[in-house]
Design an enzyme around this catalytic site. Sequence first.
Site, short mmCIF file in Angstrom:
data_model
loop_
_atom_site.label_atom_id
_atom_site.label_comp_id
_atom_site.label_asym_id
_atom_site.label_seq_id
_atom_site.Cartn_x
_atom_site.Cartn_y
_atom_site.Cartn_z
N ILE A 37 0.80 -1.24 0.00
CA ILE A 37 0.00 0.00 0.00
C ILE A 37 0.83 1.28 0.00
CG2 ILE A 37 -2.16 -0.89 0.98
CD1 ILE A 37 -1.12 0.05 3.75
N GLY A 38 2.11 1.17 0.23
CA GLY A 38 2.87 2.43 0.24
C GLY A 38 4.36 2.20 0.20
N ARG A 67 10.84 6.20 2.22
CA ARG A 67 12.28 6.35 2.06
C ARG A 67 13.00 5.05 2.38
NH1 ARG A 67 12.79 10.75 5.13
NH2 ARG A 67 12.25 12.11 3.42
N ASP A 91 9.77 15.69 9.47
CA ASP A 91 9.45 15.26 8.10
C ASP A 91 7.95 15.37 7.88
OD1 ASP A 91 10.01 14.42 5.55
OD2 ASP A 91 10.24 12.30 6.05
P1 ADP Z 1 8.62 5.93 5.10
O1 ADP Z 1 9.18 6.16 6.46
O2 ADP Z 1 9.41 4.90 4.37
O3 ADP Z 1 8.39 7.20 4.33
P2 ADP Z 1 5.80 5.85 5.84
O4 ADP Z 1 5.60 5.44 7.25
O5 ADP Z 1 5.72 7.31 5.55
O6 ADP Z 1 7.17 5.24 5.28
O7 ADP Z 1 4.74 5.08 4.92
C1 ADP Z 1 4.77 5.22 3.49
C2 ADP Z 1 3.34 5.30 2.95
O8 ADP Z 1 2.62 4.11 3.30
C3 ADP Z 1 2.50 6.45 3.51
O9 ADP Z 1 2.70 7.64 2.77
C4 ADP Z 1 1.08 5.92 3.36
O10 ADP Z 1 0.65 6.10 2.01
C5 ADP Z 1 1.25 4.41 3.59
N1 ADP Z 1 0.98 4.07 5.01
C6 ADP Z 1 1.87 4.09 6.02
N2 ADP Z 1 1.32 3.70 7.19
C7 ADP Z 1 0.03 3.43 6.92
C8 ADP Z 1 -1.10 3.00 7.73
N3 ADP Z 1 -0.94 2.78 9.03
N4 ADP Z 1 -2.29 2.84 7.12
C9 ADP Z 1 -2.43 3.08 5.80
N5 ADP Z 1 -1.43 3.47 4.98
C10 ADP Z 1 -0.20 3.67 5.53
MG MG Z 2 7.06 8.70 4.90
MG MG Z 3 10.17 7.78 7.22
#
Ligand code: ADP
Ligand code: MG
Ligand code: MG
Length: 342
Positions: free
Chosen positions: A43-44, A47, A167
Amino acid sequence: MLRRKKMMVAVDDIKSLEASSGHGDSKMEQKTIVDEIRRVKHIGNGRFGRVWLGEWRGEKVAVKVFETKDTESWEHEQKIYHTKMLHHENILNCVTCSMWSSLSSHTELWMILEYHENGSLYDYLTNHTLSTPEALRFLTSIISGLCHLHTEIRADNESKPGIAHRDLKSKNILVKRDMTCCLADFGLAICQDLTRQSCVEKIPPHPHQGTKRYMAPEILDGSINGSSFSAYKQADMYALSLVMWEILQRCEIEGKPLEYTVPYQAHVPHDPSVEEMKVVVVLREIRPELEERWNRNEVLAIISSQMQECWRANPHARLTIARVKKSLQQLTQAPHNKDDWM
Ligand code: ADP
Ligand code: MG
Ligand code: MG
């Protein structure tokens, strides 16, 4: 409501399993939890790792997966989630982090998070417009989460340090089912040193960490006082102002809202360098475009004016999160907005 209750029970189950892993063969216990989670879909991307929708005993969870080369980032984010008194309705709930998995001799570090099916605020704004009460509900919740994060709390036998996010952006904010938001991705967050008002980290964090598009002017030009904790809170306030703008541009007032664009889309390329951002934000002092129609709406006019006070070039002149929270509280308590709000 029933679903929410079931989820809470499931979360409690995971926690008790995790607690029991402190005794006996902890690896066995941890492996049981990991083995019980089925990855449903990707789903996502971020970094460091990939985020999956997972299923645990019939409940949905989000699984953030780190590679072992990013162990430090996983440990850091997990440390932030373990901060005492961090729990808040507008801060993403981390179910458990102390997990590992070994699939075909490939080891991964997992973080099990509460899943929010609406995804990030960025995804939501790209696909939906907002009524004024919806925009206000999004903003009030984001501000409430950031205020809790920034605030140092000293209670009788517990305390919470101030935390700066570092961030903040629409991709690191999630939209909950009840149309409020929660802050996520604490990979770069730093804690205040309660004794010295500086940062807990022994070496001040590298100033150019974070997302360049959302970097405050003092980060772009390197003038930030890296050992002052307040400096990072002020930089968060600048990033918040860009999120406020992203929300404002999607508000349905006086006809069609603007198409969703990222801040500074017309001024910098897709993945801008620090130098490119510096020319726009510091040297030319450009800020995202303002819409005249916002000023003709009582609520949006106030939000817009708060936003402009948060993106000032001088970090000391920006509003603090407590100040913004107070102004928005007054706005939601005003009799003419209350009906829409409730
Ligand atoms: P990173 O630290 O690698 O940037 P994130 O924690 O920001 O990772 O997560 C990346 C993406 O995954 C988010 O922008 C969002 O789209 C999706 N995502 C992260 N956590 C959740 C969650 N708990 N529920 C739904 N989508 C999520
Ligand atoms: Mg992120
Ligand atoms: Mg991050």
